[in-house]
Design an enzyme around this catalytic site. Sequence first.
Site, PDB file in Angstrom:
ATOM      1  N   TYR A 208       0.816  -1.222   0.000  1.00  0.00           N
ATOM      2  CA  TYR A 208       0.000   0.000   0.000  1.00  0.00           C
ATOM      3  C   TYR A 208       0.849   1.271   0.000  1.00  0.00           C
ATOM      4  CZ  TYR A 208      -4.049   2.888   1.274  1.00  0.00           C
ATOM      5  OH  TYR A 208      -5.055   3.811   1.292  1.00  0.00           O
TER       6      TYR A 208
ATOM      7  N   LYS B 228      -0.063 -14.068   3.887  1.00  0.00           N
ATOM      8  CA  LYS B 228      -0.060 -14.968   2.724  1.00  0.00           C
ATOM      9  C   LYS B 228       1.332 -15.574   2.607  1.00  0.00           C
ATOM     10  CE  LYS B 228      -2.227 -16.614  -0.918  1.00  0.00           C
ATOM     11  NZ  LYS B 228      -3.373 -17.533  -0.824  1.00  0.00           N
TER      12      LYS B 228
ATOM     13  N   ASP C  18      -6.769 -14.957   2.105  1.00  0.00           N
ATOM     14  CA  ASP C  18      -7.931 -15.294   1.273  1.00  0.00           C
ATOM     15  C   ASP C  18      -8.988 -16.039   2.092  1.00  0.00           C
ATOM     16  OD1 ASP C  18      -5.890 -17.176   1.400  1.00  0.00           O
ATOM     17  OD2 ASP C  18      -6.189 -17.961  -0.621  1.00  0.00           O
TER      18      ASP C  18
ATOM     19  N   ASP D 121      -6.358  -2.890   4.606  1.00  0.00           N
ATOM     20  CA  ASP D 121      -7.216  -1.935   3.896  1.00  0.00           C
ATOM     21  C   ASP D 121      -8.432  -2.664   3.332  1.00  0.00           C
ATOM     22  OD1 ASP D 121      -7.911   0.527   2.570  1.00  0.00           O
ATOM     23  OD2 ASP D 121      -7.112  -0.332   0.712  1.00  0.00           O
TER      24      ASP D 121
ATOM     25  N   ASP E 249     -12.596  -2.813   4.928  1.00  0.00           N
ATOM     26  CA  ASP E 249     -13.809  -2.431   4.187  1.00  0.00           C
ATOM     27  C   ASP E 249     -14.817  -3.574   4.250  1.00  0.00           C
ATOM     28  OD1 ASP E 249     -12.537  -0.039   3.403  1.00  0.00           O
ATOM     29  OD2 ASP E 249     -13.445  -0.122   1.394  1.00  0.00           O
TER      30      ASP E 249
HETATM   31 MG    MG Z   1      -9.919   1.610   2.309  1.00  0.00          MG
END
Ligand code: MG
Length: 356
Positions: A142, A194, A227, A251, A255
């Site tokens: 990110y 991961k 995942d 992130d 959400d």
């Molecule tokens: Mg976001």
Amino acid sequence: MIEDCVMTTLSAPAPPSLPATIVLIAGDGVGQEVIPAAAEVLAALGLGLKFVEAPAGFGHFMRTGNAIPAETLAAVRAAGVALFGATASPSTDVRGYQSPILVMRREFDLYANLRPAFSLPGSYARANVDLLIVRENTEGLYSGRERREGDTAIAERVITVRGSERIARMAFTQAQARQRPAGRGGPCVTIVHKANVLKITDGLFRETCLQVAAEFPDVAVNEVLVDTMALRLMRDPQAFDVIVTTNLFGDILSDEASGLMGGLGVAPSANVGGQAAVFEPVHGSAPDIAGHGWANPVGTLLAAAMLLVHIGHHTAAGRVRQAVMDTLRAGILTPDLGGTATTKAVTRRVIAGLEV
Ligand code: MG
Ligand code: NAI
């Protein structure tokens, strides 16, 4: 109903330091609607809080060529706390534009992003959820270390021992402070990664988190691949207490987790670090609904409650959260939750609820 999870934003909250100054950065789009709502609620608490309004965002950039002026950063540095709405970031590279929240995360080393997701009263929310995503906020994919080499685009995913260690310590400290009851499984940190594929970067993250875990024998630890975590947040979110993960995974998962509460309109977050703390709703500038007056202020109000805890006003934080809960329970809902109330109507009801 579980109502005490957003109370824990830092392990050792500062004592009340009145009069506190709060920097208000409304930003773009619905930020301009939800921040004034939160300011009204904070002012109605009668704590003698001082407010400083400071500009930032794409609109400000278009007018001045600067997305976040030095004066805004200086105000946040001086106050130590800010309430941030949202800003609009174009998906293409606009020369000179940097997302203000990313600038602040870097400038103030806001290394931890705390994103609670918990049950709200209403059919739009899942029951018995009370989890906290602790997202590393400074490195990983990110952070956008990208370059172009001819027809190839490259992103660097930098993970360090220092970055992983401090976010893991924050996660375990949060789990200790939250004290999930034994009946619900007791305090537990789930490391999300991961490492089966990203053996070097996520391998280091995982290994470092497990080392930190050894310092917290009273907190259980387990791990879930990212995942699978995306699925489990949907299927059995009640199983989780604190989730610690890298920047981009956090992130995305946060959400998703906001959907457990009722959507992006209601999810709060805190960016904390050594030099300041910036509180914000999880949502963005919501250009699709901006300007209509029906943006949901609840995410920002719950973020404001996290801010109050951070500056030592625990009772006031509880009053805000309770008034928000009562408002939702009374069915005063904006359209994203299935109601017809405006931002102002929700805000008025919350303020009325503070007085009882
Ligand atoms: Mg976001
Ligand atoms: P978004 O969060 O702005 O909107 C996603 C959906 O949620 C939309 O349908 C929107 O109407 C709804 N929504 C968001 N906030 C709401 C609220 N308070 N009440 C009711 N509904 C609400 O995310 P999107 O559309 O992906 O991004 C829009 C812009 O926001 C982009 O420019 C993006 O870069 C920026 N953004 C900024 C963030 C920040 O400043 N921290 C965070 C996320 C996105």
